[in-house]
Design an enzyme around this catalytic site. Sequence first.
Site, PDB file in Angstrom:
ATOM      1  N   ILE A 121       0.886  -1.072   0.126  1.00 33.77           N
ATOM      2  CA  ILE A 121       0.036  -0.169   0.026  1.00 33.77           C
ATOM      3  C   ILE A 121       0.932   1.210   0.015  1.00 33.77           C
ATOM      4  O   ILE A 121       1.840   1.466   0.800  1.00 33.77           O
ATOM      5  CB  ILE A 121      -0.974  -0.034   1.125  1.00 33.77           C
ATOM      6  CG1 ILE A 121      -1.743  -1.404   1.269  1.00 33.77           C
ATOM      7  CG2 ILE A 121      -1.890   1.194   1.422  1.00 33.77           C
ATOM      8  CD1 ILE A 121      -2.421  -1.529   0.153  1.00 33.77           C
ATOM      9  N   GLU A 122       0.527   2.190  -0.833  1.00 29.20           N
ATOM     10  CA  GLU A 122       1.232   3.463  -1.018  1.00 29.20           C
ATOM     11  C   GLU A 122       0.415   4.503  -0.566  1.00 29.20           C
ATOM     12  O   GLU A 122      -0.710   4.652  -1.440  1.00 29.20           O
ATOM     13  CB  GLU A 122       1.765   3.641  -2.386  1.00 29.20           C
ATOM     14  CG  GLU A 122       2.745   4.989  -2.535  1.00 29.20           C
ATOM     15  CD  GLU A 122       3.157   4.705  -4.257  1.00 29.20           C
ATOM     16  OE1 GLU A 122       3.694   5.896  -4.539  1.00 29.20           O
ATOM     17  OE2 GLU A 122       3.025   3.858  -4.982  1.00 29.20           O
ATOM     18  N   LEU A 123       1.044   5.304   0.236  1.00 26.97           N
ATOM     19  CA  LEU A 123       0.208   6.596   0.320  1.00 26.97           C
ATOM     20  C   LEU A 123       0.906   7.750  -0.131  1.00 26.97           C
ATOM     21  O   LEU A 123       2.168   7.843   0.166  1.00 26.97           O
ATOM     22  CB  LEU A 123      -0.183   6.673   1.948  1.00 26.97           C
ATOM     23  CG  LEU A 123      -1.052   5.927   2.634  1.00 26.97           C
ATOM     24  CD1 LEU A 123      -1.230   6.011   4.055  1.00 26.97           C
ATOM     25  CD2 LEU A 123      -2.235   5.538   1.935  1.00 26.97           C
TER      26      LEU A 123
END
Length: 130
Positions: A121-123
Amino acid sequence: MRVDRLDHIVLTVSDVDATCEFYSRVLGLRVVGVGKHGGRGLWFGGQKINLHQRGEEPELKAASPTPGSGDLCFVVRDRMAEVLEHLRECDVEVVEGPVEREGALGTMTSVYFRDPDGNLIELSSYRKAE
């Protein structure tokens, strides 16, 4: 033909309950019902992530649905310092970042972590560093 946007994606997961809890607690996504058969999904903005329980996928599915094979990037409005503090408060281990990346709209600052199935997951934030 002109594609306008993504409507939804599908993640095959090991545990729908654990996935719903994680994404609602960490990312603030809203758990919603999906379809006539009681499936569940995660809603945010104008998009949705439908969840398929491993081994109970519907007939029409990806060729090789596998928990942990996703790599998703979410754009946030918050400052990266606020994102990092929130992840710490949620006991989420950052595996990389903050780092600069090239997104669909230009340069962004990103942090990476994994969900319960190991999906990356990349924010990301397009905000200038403050």
